[in-house]
Enzyme design. Structure first.
Site: not given
Ligand code: GLA
Length: 383
Positions: A37, A125, A128, A173, A223
């Site tokens: 999102t 996930g 890091s 993140d 992604y």
């Molecule tokens: C990775 C990306 C984030 C986000 C998530 C999914 O961690 O770095 O920006 O898009 O995936 O929510």
């Protein structure tokens, strides 16, 4: 943050480079709900955790910078004047990426020495990479008194990820790692980069992460592909971002897009709604309802947005049938990494035993559980 990591990094810095340095702790993150999102200007509910990166940075008398990664036992020397992305450069790209992005906004970075180590499992996930980027930008800011606000630092970290790691990530993140608060998740509005801290009382339950220990090797491409689909639908909808669209609007352009793209965009619209609903449930102390939302979110991620994998689906299915779990979903970018689970506190050990055994029976490999607590964001650490 892990005290042992702090001592290890400090000692190693003294051994290799000697002299004054700043010491930075920068955490990884979890995400309770709100996946993919962030780059749709939407909502997410991440939190910083008590696992992360510790980095020591000091001024260098040499013309070159020198970086030592304790976990990999690798040294990388580079000149700040000739930086460009390194193909297959792994951790090096996050460091030079931050330096390059500082230079890009007109900040010159004098030579520095760096030692860092982390306790975030690779490919889990748990971000890091954001933890590392933030530790570098925060450390350079301290060391050279660059006077950057945190809100600017996270953008530099994000651009390093885009331009040096090749992932067109959102801001979640870097934000969560930089701004995390103890015992709180952050209801993050990714459009304005502002968050409301949400205190979570887990009552008789506990958050547990289970790492599938798989990571897809095309994860960056997958992604970026999801992001492109969202952008394509956004432009057909003539809105600024999927955040601004509702299901009715999406329905009205259904014939102009493929069913697969329709489902992906629908997932984003519904996931944004789920985040806000989840926060309501947390505030009403209704953990059962929160758990049910997590299961729904997993369905969307797996069937509509197509970012799950058999191992993640299996772990979530285990949670669905086990009497001691009330919610679970895949967490992060997808295609591997961890599930996040809400499990009865006094049954955590049993639960993990059952699920680990089932996972092993099914895939003939081990999964790894982690119990994490919600922690504060990137900061200067004391030796
Ligand atoms: C990775 C990306 C984030 C986000 C998530 C999914 O961690 O770095 O920006 O898009 O995936 O929510």
């Amino acid at each position: 943050m892990n005290q042992q990591l702090i001592s290890e990094v400090t000692n190693e810095y003294q051994l290799r480079y000697k002299g004054g340095h700043v010491l930075i702790s920068s955490p990884g993150r979890i995400n309770i709900i709100g996946e993919h999102t962030d780059y749709n200007d939407g909502f997410a509910l991440p939190a910083a955790i008590d696992m992360g990166i510790v980095a020591a940075l000091g001024k260098s008398e040499d013309a070159l910078c020198s970086a030592y990664a304790i976990n990999m036992n690798e040294v990388y020397k580079f000149s700040t004047e000739t930086i460009k992305p390194i193909s297959g450069g792994s951790w090096r790209n996050y460091i030079i990426g931050v330096v390059a992005e500082l230079q890009h906004i007109g900040i010159s970075v004098p030579p520095f020495n760096l030692v860092f180590a982390g306790d975030i499992p690779n490919g889990a996930g748990l971000s890091s990479s954001a933890a590392l980027e933030n530790s570098i930008v925060f450390g350079l800011n301290e060391l050279f008194n660059l006077q950057l606000p945190k809100s600017e630092m996270i953008l530099i970290s994000q651009r390093a990820e885009h331009n040096y790691a090749g992932v067109r990530c959102g801001i979640m993140d870097q934000y969560a790692s930089m701004f995390g608060q103890e015992s709180h998740a952050l209801l993050l509005d990714c459009r304005i980069h502002e968050a409301r801290p949400i205190k979570i009382d887990f009552q008789d339950y506990q958050l547990v992460l289970i790492n599938t220990n798989v990571s897809h090797n095309l994860v960056e491409a997958e992604y970026n592909d999801r992001r492109e689909v969202c952008e394509k639908v956004t432009s057909i909808l003539k809105v600024n971002a999927l955040r601004d669209a509702n299901e009715r609007q999406l329905q009205s352009i259904k014939s102009e897009i493929t069913e697969a793209d329709y489902q992906k965009a629908l997932y984003i619209i519904q996931e944004n709604e789920r985040v806000l609903k989840a926060v309501k449930m947390i505030e009403q102390n209704d953990l059962l309802a929160l758990g049910a939302i997590l299961f729904d979110a997993h369905n969307g991620a797996s069937n509509q947005f197509k970012i799950s994998c058999p191992e993640l689906d299996f772990l979530v299915d285990q949670a669905r049938i086990h009497k001691d779990a009330i919610g679970a979903r895949m967490m992060g970018g997808g295609f591997g990494g961890c599930t996040i689970n809400i499990v009865k506190k006094d049954a955590v050990d049993n639960y993990l035993e059952d699920v680990s055994q089932a996972y092993f029976n099914k895939f003939n490999k081990r999964c790894s559980p982690y119990v994490v607590s919600l922690s504060k964001g990137t900061c200067v650490s004391q030796n």
